[in-house]
Write a protein that holds these residues in place. Sequence first.
Motif, PDB file in Angstrom:
ATOM      1  N   MET A  29       0.846  -1.186   0.000  1.00  0.00           N
ATOM      2  CA  MET A  29       0.000   0.000   0.000  1.00  0.00           C
ATOM      3  C   MET A  29       0.884   1.239   0.000  1.00  0.00           C
ATOM      4  SD  MET A  29      -3.243   0.522   0.090  1.00  0.00           S
ATOM      5  CE  MET A  29      -4.259   1.911   0.139  1.00  0.00           C
ATOM      6  N   ALA A  30       0.444   2.274  -0.636  1.00  0.00           N
ATOM      7  CA  ALA A  30       1.218   3.502  -0.748  1.00  0.00           C
ATOM      8  C   ALA A  30       1.284   4.228   0.593  1.00  0.00           C
ATOM      9  CB  ALA A  30       0.582   4.414  -1.791  1.00  0.00           C
ATOM     10  N   ASP A  31       2.392   4.898   0.817  1.00  0.00           N
ATOM     11  CA  ASP A  31       2.585   5.702   2.012  1.00  0.00           C
ATOM     12  C   ASP A  31       1.810   6.997   1.835  1.00  0.00           C
ATOM     13  OD1 ASP A  31       3.457   7.249   4.084  1.00  0.00           O
ATOM     14  OD2 ASP A  31       5.578   7.152   3.560  1.00  0.00           O
ATOM     15  N   ASP A  32       0.837   7.248   2.709  1.00  0.00           N
ATOM     16  CA  ASP A  32      -0.019   8.419   2.519  1.00  0.00           C
ATOM     17  C   ASP A  32       0.610   9.719   2.993  1.00  0.00           C
ATOM     18  OD1 ASP A  32      -0.218   8.136   5.237  1.00  0.00           O
ATOM     19  OD2 ASP A  32      -2.399   8.069   5.298  1.00  0.00           O
ATOM     20  N   THR A  33       1.889   9.689   3.376  1.00  0.00           N
ATOM     21  CA  THR A  33       2.563  10.940   3.725  1.00  0.00           C
ATOM     22  C   THR A  33       3.495  11.387   2.605  1.00  0.00           C
ATOM     23  OG1 THR A  33       4.398   9.853   4.867  1.00  0.00           O
ATOM     24  CG2 THR A  33       2.460  10.425   6.190  1.00  0.00           C
ATOM     25  N   ARG A  34       3.443  10.715   1.457  1.00  0.00           N
ATOM     26  CA  ARG A  34       4.277  11.105   0.324  1.00  0.00           C
ATOM     27  C   ARG A  34       3.560  12.138  -0.526  1.00  0.00           C
ATOM     28  NH1 ARG A  34       6.221   5.742  -2.699  1.00  0.00           N
ATOM     29  NH2 ARG A  34       4.075   5.165  -2.323  1.00  0.00           N
ATOM     30  N   LEU A  35       4.335  13.079  -1.045  1.00  0.00           N
ATOM     31  CA  LEU A  35       3.817  14.018  -2.028  1.00  0.00           C
ATOM     32  C   LEU A  35       3.748  13.290  -3.368  1.00  0.00           C
ATOM     33  CD1 LEU A  35       5.997  17.081  -0.989  1.00  0.00           C
ATOM     34  CD2 LEU A  35       3.592  16.720  -0.467  1.00  0.00           C
ATOM     35  N   SER A  36       3.193  13.908  -4.369  1.00  0.00           N
ATOM     36  CA  SER A  36       3.060  13.272  -5.679  1.00  0.00           C
ATOM     37  C   SER A  36       4.406  12.957  -6.316  1.00  0.00           C
ATOM     38  CB  SER A  36       2.233  14.147  -6.619  1.00  0.00           C
ATOM     39  OG  SER A  36       0.908  14.205  -6.146  1.00  0.00           O
ATOM     40  N   CYS A  37       5.460  13.640  -5.888  1.00  0.00           N
ATOM     41  CA  CYS A  37       6.795  13.366  -6.417  1.00  0.00           C
ATOM     42  C   CYS A  37       7.440  12.172  -5.720  1.00  0.00           C
ATOM     43  CB  CYS A  37       7.693  14.594  -6.263  1.00  0.00           C
ATOM     44  SG  CYS A  37       8.000  15.048  -4.530  1.00  0.00           S
ATOM     45  N   GLY A  38       6.822  11.668  -4.659  1.00  0.00           N
ATOM     46  CA  GLY A  38       7.366  10.536  -3.934  1.00  0.00           C
ATOM     47  C   GLY A  38       8.076  10.913  -2.645  1.00  0.00           C
ATOM     48  N   ARG A  39       8.357  12.180  -2.441  1.00  0.00           N
ATOM     49  CA  ARG A  39       9.051  12.629  -1.233  1.00  0.00           C
ATOM     50  C   ARG A  39       8.061  12.714  -0.073  1.00  0.00           C
ATOM     51  NH1 ARG A  39      13.840  16.831  -0.994  1.00  0.00           N
ATOM     52  NH2 ARG A  39      14.759  15.035  -1.999  1.00  0.00           N
ATOM     53  N   SER A  40       8.540  12.389   1.104  1.00  0.00           N
ATOM     54  CA  SER A  40       7.711  12.449   2.303  1.00  0.00           C
ATOM     55  C   SER A  40       7.512  13.900   2.734  1.00  0.00           C
ATOM     56  CB  SER A  40       8.390  11.671   3.433  1.00  0.00           C
ATOM     57  OG  SER A  40       7.806  11.973   4.671  1.00  0.00           O
ATOM     58  N   ILE A  41       6.290  14.222   3.138  1.00  0.00           N
ATOM     59  CA  ILE A  41       6.016  15.564   3.651  1.00  0.00           C
ATOM     60  C   ILE A  41       6.840  15.817   4.906  1.00  0.00           C
ATOM     61  CG2 ILE A  41       3.994  14.859   4.998  1.00  0.00           C
ATOM     62  CD1 ILE A  41       4.429  18.197   3.191  1.00  0.00           C
ATOM     63  N   ASP A  42       7.122  14.764   5.661  1.00  0.00           N
ATOM     64  CA  ASP A  42       7.937  14.914   6.862  1.00  0.00           C
ATOM     65  C   ASP A  42       9.372  15.309   6.509  1.00  0.00           C
ATOM     66  OD1 ASP A  42       5.854  14.317   8.644  1.00  0.00           O
ATOM     67  OD2 ASP A  42       6.167  12.173   8.345  1.00  0.00           O
ATOM     68  N   ASP A  43       9.889  14.812   5.373  1.00  0.00           N
ATOM     69  CA  ASP A  43      11.229  15.214   4.934  1.00  0.00           C
ATOM     70  C   ASP A  43      11.262  16.699   4.604  1.00  0.00           C
ATOM     71  OD1 ASP A  43      12.173  12.643   5.210  1.00  0.00           O
ATOM     72  OD2 ASP A  43      11.998  12.159   3.071  1.00  0.00           O
ATOM     73  N   VAL A  44      10.225  17.177   3.940  1.00  0.00           N
ATOM     74  CA  VAL A  44      10.156  18.600   3.604  1.00  0.00           C
ATOM     75  C   VAL A  44      10.054  19.418   4.887  1.00  0.00           C
ATOM     76  CG1 VAL A  44       8.839  20.386   2.390  1.00  0.00           C
ATOM     77  CG2 VAL A  44       9.109  18.121   1.354  1.00  0.00           C
ATOM     78  N   TRP A  45       9.210  18.974   5.805  1.00  0.00           N
ATOM     79  CA  TRP A  45       9.000  19.699   7.058  1.00  0.00           C
ATOM     80  C   TRP A  45      10.270  19.740   7.904  1.00  0.00           C
ATOM     81  CZ3 TRP A  45       6.079  23.148   9.195  1.00  0.00           C
ATOM     82  CH2 TRP A  45       6.033  23.287  10.574  1.00  0.00           C
ATOM     83  N   SER A  46      11.054  18.666   7.880  1.00  0.00           N
ATOM     84  CA  SER A  46      12.220  18.569   8.762  1.00  0.00           C
ATOM     85  C   SER A  46      13.266  19.647   8.493  1.00  0.00           C
ATOM     86  CB  SER A  46      12.855  17.182   8.662  1.00  0.00           C
ATOM     87  OG  SER A  46      13.469  17.010   7.400  1.00  0.00           O
ATOM     88  N   HIS A  47      13.295  20.190   7.299  1.00  0.00           N
ATOM     89  CA  HIS A  47      14.275  21.248   7.024  1.00  0.00           C
ATOM     90  C   HIS A  47      13.638  22.453   6.327  1.00  0.00           C
ATOM     91  CE1 HIS A  47      14.427  18.710   3.407  1.00  0.00           C
ATOM     92  NE2 HIS A  47      14.728  19.808   2.763  1.00  0.00           N
ATOM     93  N   VAL A  48      12.373  22.699   6.663  1.00  0.00           N
ATOM     94  CA  VAL A  48      11.656  23.801   6.031  1.00  0.00           C
ATOM     95  C   VAL A  48      12.269  25.160   6.381  1.00  0.00           C
ATOM     96  CG1 VAL A  48       9.883  24.219   7.801  1.00  0.00           C
ATOM     97  CG2 VAL A  48       9.337  24.563   5.381  1.00  0.00           C
ATOM     98  N   GLY A  49      12.938  25.255   7.515  1.00  0.00           N
ATOM     99  CA  GLY A  49      13.557  26.521   7.899  1.00  0.00           C
ATOM    100  C   GLY A  49      14.847  26.818   7.158  1.00  0.00           C
ATOM    101  N   GLY A  50      15.427  25.817   6.518  1.00  0.00           N
ATOM    102  CA  GLY A  50      16.671  26.002   5.777  1.00  0.00           C
ATOM    103  C   GLY A  50      16.412  26.178   4.292  1.00  0.00           C
ATOM    104  N   ALA A  51      17.485  26.170   3.543  1.00  0.00           N
ATOM    105  CA  ALA A  51      17.371  26.309   2.091  1.00  0.00           C
ATOM    106  C   ALA A  51      16.854  25.003   1.486  1.00  0.00           C
ATOM    107  CB  ALA A  51      18.735  26.651   1.492  1.00  0.00           C
ATOM    108  N   PRO A  52      16.040  25.091   0.435  1.00  0.00           N
ATOM    109  CA  PRO A  52      15.565  23.866  -0.215  1.00  0.00           C
ATOM    110  C   PRO A  52      16.726  23.129  -0.882  1.00  0.00           C
ATOM    111  CG  PRO A  52      14.858  25.813  -1.444  1.00  0.00           C
ATOM    112  CD  PRO A  52      15.527  26.296  -0.198  1.00  0.00           C
ATOM    113  N   ASP A  53      16.642  21.799  -0.876  1.00  0.00           N
ATOM    114  CA  ASP A  53      17.686  21.026  -1.542  1.00  0.00           C
ATOM    115  C   ASP A  53      17.450  21.038  -3.056  1.00  0.00           C
ATOM    116  OD1 ASP A  53      15.726  19.109  -2.125  1.00  0.00           O
ATOM    117  OD2 ASP A  53      16.317  17.797  -0.484  1.00  0.00           O
ATOM    118  N   GLU A  54      18.323  20.386  -3.787  1.00  0.00           N
ATOM    119  CA  GLU A  54      18.256  20.420  -5.251  1.00  0.00           C
ATOM    120  C   GLU A  54      16.918  19.898  -5.769  1.00  0.00           C
ATOM    121  OE1 GLU A  54      20.579  18.582  -9.126  1.00  0.00           O
ATOM    122  OE2 GLU A  54      21.585  18.586  -7.189  1.00  0.00           O
ATOM    123  N   HIS A  55      16.446  18.789  -5.208  1.00  0.00           N
ATOM    124  CA  HIS A  55      15.160  18.228  -5.637  1.00  0.00           C
ATOM    125  C   HIS A  55      14.032  19.232  -5.402  1.00  0.00           C
ATOM    126  CE1 HIS A  55      11.754  15.493  -6.082  1.00  0.00           C
ATOM    127  NE2 HIS A  55      11.297  16.037  -4.955  1.00  0.00           N
TER     128      HIS A  55
END
Length: 186
Positions: A1-27
């Motif tokens: 079953m798909a992980d319901d915390t993934r964005l449509s690109c496949g990245r986890s929303i938690d990964d985005v949240w974990s460094h939202v205060g810093g600069a975005p990575d290349e992806h």
Amino acid sequence: MADDTRLSCGRSIDDVWSHVGGAPDEHERGCPYCLEARARLLRLSDATTDLRTAEAADPALQPEPDFTASVMSLVRAEVRRGQALPLDVDEDPGLTISEQAVVSLVWAAADAVPGVRARRCRVRLVDRDPGSTGPTDVDVDLALAVAPGTPLQATTEQLRTRVAALVDAEAGLRVRRVDLVVEDVL
């Protein structure tokens, strides 16, 4: 079953949240889903800061103990939702389904095919002529990983058929095209 915390690109929303205060990575710099999620999460962060400042000034504004968890659940659901796709305009012109709900169906269809694991997925609304009726047409872009020795021709045909059938049966959307990219080996 798909992980319901993934964005449509496949990245986890938690990964985005974990460094939202810093600069975005290349992806994140090149991904519209991550950029939108970051923007929403930054707005949430700003609003949270404002609330905390107000709470410090007025103890009566202290939230209940589970307030933060409830808010984060709602935020995760909203960020993942994506665009609203209209369903059959003949039945109910205002009825929609979220892009993420359709992506979850695509992931489920892909994960049911032996030797295949879904990665990134995007569901695009096909332009309609004004006044057209019937089910909404969508195109699906799906990146996937396959196990070594998987017969690609037969597997991709099976996957396209499953995706179209499941999205039609569960969401009432007509899948016009499923574009597949094999980008990894399991």
